[in-house]
Design a protein around this motif. Sequence first.
Motif, PDB file in Angstrom:
ATOM      1  N   GLU A  75      -1.156   3.041  -7.029  1.00  0.00           N
ATOM      2  CA  GLU A  75      -2.030   2.291  -7.928  1.00  0.00           C
ATOM      3  C   GLU A  75      -2.366   0.905  -7.381  1.00  0.00           C
ATOM      4  N   SER A  76      -1.447   0.306  -6.648  1.00  0.00           N
ATOM      5  CA  SER A  76      -1.672  -1.052  -6.142  1.00  0.00           C
ATOM      6  C   SER A  76      -2.178  -1.083  -4.695  1.00  0.00           C
ATOM      7  N   ALA A  77      -2.325   0.075  -4.073  1.00  0.00           N
ATOM      8  CA  ALA A  77      -2.734   0.134  -2.660  1.00  0.00           C
ATOM      9  C   ALA A  77      -4.137  -0.434  -2.458  1.00  0.00           C
ATOM     10  N   GLU A  78      -4.274  -1.254  -1.430  1.00  0.00           N
ATOM     11  CA  GLU A  78      -5.558  -1.822  -1.034  1.00  0.00           C
ATOM     12  C   GLU A  78      -5.784  -1.443   0.429  1.00  0.00           C
ATOM     13  N   VAL A  79      -6.666  -0.490   0.675  1.00  0.00           N
ATOM     14  CA  VAL A  79      -6.954  -0.090   2.047  1.00  0.00           C
ATOM     15  C   VAL A  79      -7.694  -1.242   2.728  1.00  0.00           C
ATOM     16  N   SER A  80      -7.189  -1.647   3.878  1.00  0.00           N
ATOM     17  CA  SER A  80      -7.783  -2.742   4.622  1.00  0.00           C
ATOM     18  C   SER A  80      -8.065  -2.278   6.046  1.00  0.00           C
ATOM     19  N   ARG A  81      -9.292  -2.475   6.455  1.00  0.00           N
ATOM     20  CA  ARG A  81      -9.707  -2.109   7.812  1.00  0.00           C
ATOM     21  C   ARG A  81     -10.082  -3.378   8.554  1.00  0.00           C
ATOM     22  N   PRO A  82      -9.548  -3.569   9.764  1.00  0.00           N
ATOM     23  CA  PRO A  82      -9.894  -4.785  10.504  1.00  0.00           C
ATOM     24  C   PRO A  82     -11.341  -4.740  10.990  1.00  0.00           C
ATOM     25  N   VAL A  88      -9.446 -12.442  16.406  1.00  0.00           N
ATOM     26  CA  VAL A  88      -8.162 -12.987  15.975  1.00  0.00           C
ATOM     27  C   VAL A  88      -7.337 -11.891  15.312  1.00  0.00           C
ATOM     28  N   VAL A  89      -6.033 -12.052  15.347  1.00  0.00           N
ATOM     29  CA  VAL A  89      -5.105 -11.054  14.807  1.00  0.00           C
ATOM     30  C   VAL A  89      -5.218 -11.006  13.286  1.00  0.00           C
ATOM     31  N   ARG A  90      -5.365  -9.782  12.788  1.00  0.00           N
ATOM     32  CA  ARG A  90      -5.453  -9.516  11.357  1.00  0.00           C
ATOM     33  C   ARG A  90      -4.672  -8.242  11.039  1.00  0.00           C
ATOM     34  N   PHE A  91      -4.537  -7.978   9.739  1.00  0.00           N
ATOM     35  CA  PHE A  91      -3.903  -6.746   9.276  1.00  0.00           C
ATOM     36  C   PHE A  91      -4.621  -5.541   9.877  1.00  0.00           C
TER      37      PHE A  91
END
Length: 157
Positions: A75-82, A88-91
């Motif tokens: 329910e709290s998942a947030e899919v993040s695509r760089p 620069v370094v990101r998730f």
Amino acid sequence: MSRAFTKEDDSNSSIDVGERPISPHRNLVTEKGLAHIDAELAAAHEALAKGNAEADRDLIARASRDLRYWNARRESAEVSRPDPHSEVVRFGMTVTIANEDDKSQTWAIVGEDEADASHGKISHVSPMAKAMFGKSIGDSFVLNDHEWEITAIDTAP
């Protein structure tokens, strides 16, 4: 008669396996991380379906606990695509670093539930990931009295 000498009825006692703690951090996940959560949910549902309430109380308690945990994480998942053009370094990125002895390591920055250091995956809330965020190739950072330089960044985790 005193209750001290009576046998408690085991059939009415519930098994307390404790709850799995939910992280207070944002639940960022990669596509693979979301698939992992869905697989864990399916496994918990399957374990509940197999369990015999009388014979497998421990199995039912653990599967129920896991189901509550994975439902909350889903329910709290947030899919993040760089951003594939980010410098620069990101998730969600894979970062290669080298220390002063030219020892290199490669780390994928992933969600907490998919982190596995033995497979080169670290959580986005780990000290290593936090030290790398926002840095570019050639930038350095210090962690645990060791200096590391970022030598490569890949947008694929």
